[in-house]
Design a protein around this motif. Structure first.
Motif, PDB file in Angstrom:
ATOM      1  N   PHE A 170       0.487  -1.009   0.329  1.00  0.00           N
ATOM      2  CA  PHE A 170      -0.302  -0.123   0.270  1.00  0.00           C
ATOM      3  C   PHE A 170       1.054   1.560  -0.497  1.00  0.00           C
ATOM      4  CE2 PHE A 170      -1.702  -3.559   2.086  1.00  0.00           C
ATOM      5  CZ  PHE A 170      -3.458  -3.628   1.190  1.00  0.00           C
ATOM      6  N   LEU A 171       0.738   1.947  -0.794  1.00  0.00           N
ATOM      7  CA  LEU A 171       1.221   2.979  -0.874  1.00  0.00           C
ATOM      8  C   LEU A 171       0.969   4.478  -0.436  1.00  0.00           C
ATOM      9  CD1 LEU A 171       2.201   3.130  -4.996  1.00  0.00           C
ATOM     10  CD2 LEU A 171       3.573   2.298  -2.781  1.00  0.00           C
ATOM     11  N   ASP A 172      -0.287   4.244   0.534  1.00  0.00           N
ATOM     12  CA  ASP A 172      -0.533   5.360   1.210  1.00  0.00           C
ATOM     13  C   ASP A 172      -2.057   5.388   2.154  1.00  0.00           C
ATOM     14  OD1 ASP A 172      -2.824   4.778  -0.044  1.00  0.00           O
ATOM     15  OD2 ASP A 172      -3.889   6.812   0.117  1.00  0.00           O
ATOM     16  N   ALA A 173      -1.636   5.741   2.824  1.00  0.00           N
ATOM     17  CA  ALA A 173      -2.232   5.384   4.464  1.00  0.00           C
ATOM     18  C   ALA A 173      -3.833   4.589   4.719  1.00  0.00           C
ATOM     19  CB  ALA A 173      -2.138   6.407   5.766  1.00  0.00           C
ATOM     20  N   ARG A 174      -4.402   5.154   3.780  1.00  0.00           N
ATOM     21  CA  ARG A 174      -5.971   4.837   3.268  1.00  0.00           C
ATOM     22  C   ARG A 174      -6.033   4.100   2.580  1.00  0.00           C
ATOM     23  NH1 ARG A 174     -10.159   8.796   4.114  1.00  0.00           N
ATOM     24  NH2 ARG A 174     -11.457   8.043   2.377  1.00  0.00           N
ATOM     25  N   LYS A 175      -5.079   3.557   2.169  1.00  0.00           N
ATOM     26  CA  LYS A 175      -4.735   1.828   1.454  1.00  0.00           C
ATOM     27  C   LYS A 175      -5.727   1.993  -0.075  1.00  0.00           C
ATOM     28  CE  LYS A 175      -3.587  -0.999   6.297  1.00  0.00           C
ATOM     29  NZ  LYS A 175      -4.398  -2.214   6.095  1.00  0.00           N
ATOM     30  N   GLU A 176      -5.160   3.285  -0.915  1.00  0.00           N
ATOM     31  CA  GLU A 176      -6.652   3.648  -1.485  1.00  0.00           C
ATOM     32  C   GLU A 176      -5.145   3.762  -3.152  1.00  0.00           C
ATOM     33  OE1 GLU A 176      -9.696   6.918  -0.521  1.00  0.00           O
ATOM     34  OE2 GLU A 176      -7.862   7.504  -1.472  1.00  0.00           O
ATOM     35  N   PHE A 177      -4.537   3.317  -3.285  1.00  0.00           N
ATOM     36  CA  PHE A 177      -3.182   2.892  -3.797  1.00  0.00           C
ATOM     37  C   PHE A 177      -1.772   1.649  -3.450  1.00  0.00           C
ATOM     38  CE2 PHE A 177      -3.960   7.661  -4.799  1.00  0.00           C
ATOM     39  CZ  PHE A 177      -3.962   8.325  -5.609  1.00  0.00           C
ATOM     40  N   ARG A 178      -2.221   0.687  -3.953  1.00  0.00           N
ATOM     41  CA  ARG A 178      -1.538  -0.061  -3.989  1.00  0.00           C
ATOM     42  C   ARG A 178      -0.820  -1.096  -5.504  1.00  0.00           C
ATOM     43  NH1 ARG A 178      -6.562  -2.497  -4.158  1.00  0.00           N
ATOM     44  NH2 ARG A 178      -6.959  -4.610  -5.068  1.00  0.00           N
ATOM     45  N   LEU A 179       0.188  -1.727  -4.988  1.00  0.00           N
ATOM     46  CA  LEU A 179       0.766  -2.764  -6.085  1.00  0.00           C
ATOM     47  C   LEU A 179       0.799  -3.809  -5.588  1.00  0.00           C
ATOM     48  CD1 LEU A 179       4.535  -0.292  -6.153  1.00  0.00           C
ATOM     49  CD2 LEU A 179       2.600  -0.743  -7.868  1.00  0.00           C
ATOM     50  N   ARG A 180       0.433  -4.945  -6.374  1.00  0.00           N
ATOM     51  CA  ARG A 180       0.491  -6.440  -6.332  1.00  0.00           C
ATOM     52  C   ARG A 180       1.639  -6.776  -7.306  1.00  0.00           C
ATOM     53  NH1 ARG A 180      -5.110  -8.907  -6.086  1.00  0.00           N
ATOM     54  NH2 ARG A 180      -5.032  -7.551  -4.383  1.00  0.00           N
ATOM     55  N   VAL A 181       2.108  -7.981  -6.308  1.00  0.00           N
ATOM     56  CA  VAL A 181       3.482  -8.333  -7.189  1.00  0.00           C
ATOM     57  C   VAL A 181       3.447 -10.182  -6.767  1.00  0.00           C
ATOM     58  CG1 VAL A 181       5.234  -7.388  -5.425  1.00  0.00           C
ATOM     59  CG2 VAL A 181       5.863  -8.534  -7.464  1.00  0.00           C
ATOM     60  N   GLY A 182       4.102 -11.069  -7.386  1.00  0.00           N
ATOM     61  CA  GLY A 182       3.881 -11.943  -7.650  1.00  0.00           C
ATOM     62  C   GLY A 182       3.017 -12.917  -8.714  1.00  0.00           C
ATOM     63  N   GLN A 183       1.948 -13.629  -8.420  1.00  0.00           N
ATOM     64  CA  GLN A 183       1.399 -14.995  -9.182  1.00  0.00           C
ATOM     65  C   GLN A 183      -0.198 -14.243  -8.636  1.00  0.00           C
ATOM     66  OE1 GLN A 183       2.247 -18.354 -10.943  1.00  0.00           O
ATOM     67  NE2 GLN A 183       0.575 -19.080 -10.281  1.00  0.00           N
ATOM     68  N   SER A 184      -0.567 -14.070  -8.830  1.00  0.00           N
ATOM     69  CA  SER A 184      -2.811 -13.081  -9.424  1.00  0.00           C
ATOM     70  C   SER A 184      -3.035 -13.295 -10.570  1.00  0.00           C
ATOM     71  CB  SER A 184      -2.268 -11.839  -8.681  1.00  0.00           C
ATOM     72  OG  SER A 184      -1.456 -10.910  -9.250  1.00  0.00           O
ATOM     73  N   LYS A 185      -4.420 -13.450  -9.953  1.00  0.00           N
ATOM     74  CA  LYS A 185      -5.205 -13.245 -11.380  1.00  0.00           C
ATOM     75  C   LYS A 185      -4.958 -11.675 -12.030  1.00  0.00           C
ATOM     76  CE  LYS A 185      -9.358 -15.241 -10.069  1.00  0.00           C
ATOM     77  NZ  LYS A 185     -10.635 -15.292  -9.718  1.00  0.00           N
ATOM     78  N   VAL A 186      -4.732 -11.678 -13.185  1.00  0.00           N
ATOM     79  CA  VAL A 186      -4.168 -10.269 -14.343  1.00  0.00           C
ATOM     80  C   VAL A 186      -5.977 -10.031 -14.555  1.00  0.00           C
ATOM     81  CG1 VAL A 186      -4.092 -10.250 -17.054  1.00  0.00           C
ATOM     82  CG2 VAL A 186      -2.684 -12.352 -15.656  1.00  0.00           C
ATOM     83  N   PRO A 187      -5.750  -8.753 -14.315  1.00  0.00           N
ATOM     84  CA  PRO A 187      -7.148  -7.898 -14.708  1.00  0.00           C
ATOM     85  C   PRO A 187      -8.012  -7.863 -15.783  1.00  0.00           C
ATOM     86  CG  PRO A 187      -5.195  -6.265 -14.069  1.00  0.00           C
ATOM     87  CD  PRO A 187      -4.601  -7.029 -13.872  1.00  0.00           C
ATOM     88  N   PHE A 188      -8.193  -8.535 -16.273  1.00  0.00           N
ATOM     89  CA  PHE A 188      -9.087  -8.764 -17.736  1.00  0.00           C
ATOM     90  C   PHE A 188     -10.507  -9.290 -17.404  1.00  0.00           C
ATOM     91  CE2 PHE A 188      -9.664 -10.250 -21.802  1.00  0.00           C
ATOM     92  CZ  PHE A 188      -9.619  -9.214 -22.246  1.00  0.00           C
ATOM     93  N   GLY A 189     -11.681  -8.599 -17.231  1.00  0.00           N
ATOM     94  CA  GLY A 189     -12.302  -9.214 -17.756  1.00  0.00           C
ATOM     95  C   GLY A 189     -13.134  -9.355 -16.566  1.00  0.00           C
ATOM     96  N   PHE A 190     -14.175  -9.363 -15.762  1.00  0.00           N
ATOM     97  CA  PHE A 190     -14.936  -9.645 -14.808  1.00  0.00           C
ATOM     98  C   PHE A 190     -15.286 -10.876 -14.265  1.00  0.00           C
ATOM     99  CE2 PHE A 190     -19.187 -10.299 -12.367  1.00  0.00           C
ATOM    100  CZ  PHE A 190     -18.926  -8.999 -11.210  1.00  0.00           C
TER     101      PHE A 190
END
Length: 452
Positions: A170-190
């Motif tokens: 998380f890049l800010d205290a409110r946790k609105e901005f974040r980086l995700r690193v590793g193996q995860s779902k790719v943000p394509f589609g619903f």
């Protein structure tokens, strides 16, 4: 006689004076805080003033000699929980039976990408067995690990394999901005992002899922969503409305492109971007989004004497798609729709042995109706139609598929920990195995899902 009287008087006077002189000494010899009784401090008939008969003041003890008051113990600092005390575990298991009577049965109707228990001798099977380990190990770092204990490799069932293993930074205290690193779902589609634990249809549609086998890959992604929208994403899942979860209002990143648990084969990562927005229309929740990705894919080619598969050009073939999605959450009526177009590796309809980057298209539409409080449970009947014309890049020789399916079913949420889904599938699809013939058939399936 007069002399005797005078002598006696003089003796009494001397005795009285001696008593007065000795009384301070006597008082000093008394224990501190006690007084000498009047009968002991004066003699009868003495004329000592009342001040002389007052009890002596307690001796004053110097400040330095007084015992120091015990110091108040300092409040111990609040101990921060160890990281392992912040870890939580949850999961689900799906048990299926696919051999119920159908109107038009076909043992050659199979789906290597989806339900491996279709076809001859399918019988009982464990479709998914997930154990999810997650938690915030720091105010700015969370982890998510998900193995699946029901994967299939060749003829071996129930193989443990990694699905997710990533960290959110998380890049800010409110946790609105974040980086995700590793193996995860790719943000394509619903539907690709929607957990199988929440989805109504028993399997994802080939039209969208053909973009990413297992929906995942290794990469680095950025997500942003304001706090009230993050709360809304959570509500849409927790309330049983079949949300996709929190993948941001905006998400973009880079990933290997060869799909999950596979090495990158051409040092040319894919790039992906997605924008979605859940909002309220009256009392009903609606979500609309767009997404797209671009990259080059390296195909596995296995020519045979009877099938001389070959690449039309180099093996780093263009792999790109654009997608639109729309969801009207079931309150009680709902609609879910996605459609994508693009290019990807496959052999041609008229060139069965020549593999190249070719056009593709397809999508699905789903209608659903959520009935709450029926005999104390929730019933959600649905119907979904799927169309796909294009390749499956991650299968050997990237076969071209022609798929038209209709699935009708109902999900019965008996308890929070127990769901039962019955579905009837009418399918016309290309076989997953060479020589990739077209197969038609019906399948009646039932699934028992245990949530924990």
């Amino acid at each position: 006689m007069h002399l005797l009287t005078s002598s006696r008087t003089l003796a009494l006077a001397l005795l009285s004076g001696a008593t007065l002189l000795l009384s301070p000494v006597a008082r000093a010899q008394q224990p501190e805080g006690q007084t000498v009784p009047a009968s002991e401090s004066t003699t009868p008939g003495s004329t000592t003033s009342p001040e002389a008969t007052k009890p002596a003041e307690p001796a004053q003890v110097p400040e330095a000699a007084k015992p120091a008051e015990p110091a108040k113990p300092a409040e111990a600092p609040k101990k921060e929980s160890a990281w392992y005390e912040k870890i939580r575990i949850r999961g689900y298991t799906q048990f299926r039976y696919n051999r119920l009577p159908s109107f038009r049965e076909n043992d050659d109707l199979i789906n290597e990408q989806g339900d491996r228990f279709l076809g001859k001798n399918g019988g009982f099977g464990i479709r998914r067995a997930r154990l999810i380990i997650f938690g915030e190990v720091h105010d700015r770092v969370s982890i998510y690990l998900q193995p699946d204990f029901a994967s299939v490799i060749g003829e071996q069932l129930h193989v443990a394999i990694l699905r997710d293993w990533y960290a959110d930074i998380f890049l800010d205290a409110r946790k609105e901005f974040r980086l995700r690193v590793g193996q995860s779902k790719v943000p394509f589609g619903f539907e690709n992002l929607q957990s199988s634990q929440n989805r109504l249809a028993l399997d994802r549609s080939d039209s969208i899922n053909s973009a990413l086998r297992d929906e995942r890959d290794l990469g680095l992604f950025f997500y942003w969503a304001p706090q009230h929208i993050r709360d809304r994403f959570k509500l849409l899942v927790d309330s049983g409305l079949k949300g996709s979860g929190d993948y941001g209002v905006v998400g973009f990143g880079v990933y290997n492109g060869q799909n999950a648990n596979r090495l990158e084969r051409n040092d040319m990562p894919h790039a992906v971007a997605r924008v979605t927005w859940p909002f309220q229309f009256g009392k009903q929740y609606v979500e609309a989004g767009v997404a797209g990705y671009w990259g080059r894919y390296n195909v596995t080619v296995t020519p045979r004497s009877d099938a001389p598969y070959a690449l039309a050009r180099g093996n780093d073939l263009v792999d790109a798609r654009g997608l639109v999605s729309f969801v009207l959450y079931p309150q009680p009526f709902g609609v879910q729709f996605e459609y994508n177009v693009g290019r990807g590796p496959s052999f041609g309809e008229n060139d069965p042995f020549v593999i190249d980057s070719r056009p593709l298209r397809g999508g699905y539409a789903q209608l659903m109706y959520k009935l709450d409080g029926v005999a104390g449970v929730s019933l959600t009947p649905y119907v979904r139609g799927t169309l796909y014309e294009g390749g499956k890049k991650f299968e050997t020789n990237a076969p071209r598929y022609d798929i038209r399916e209709v699935e009708m079913g109902v999900e019965w949420q008996i308890l929070k920990a127990l769901e039962v889904t019955g579905a009837y599938l009418i399918s016309d699809r290309t076989s997953s195995r060479a020589p990739y013939t077209q197969q038609r058939g019906d399948v009646t399936r039932i699934q028992v899902q245990v949530n924990y």
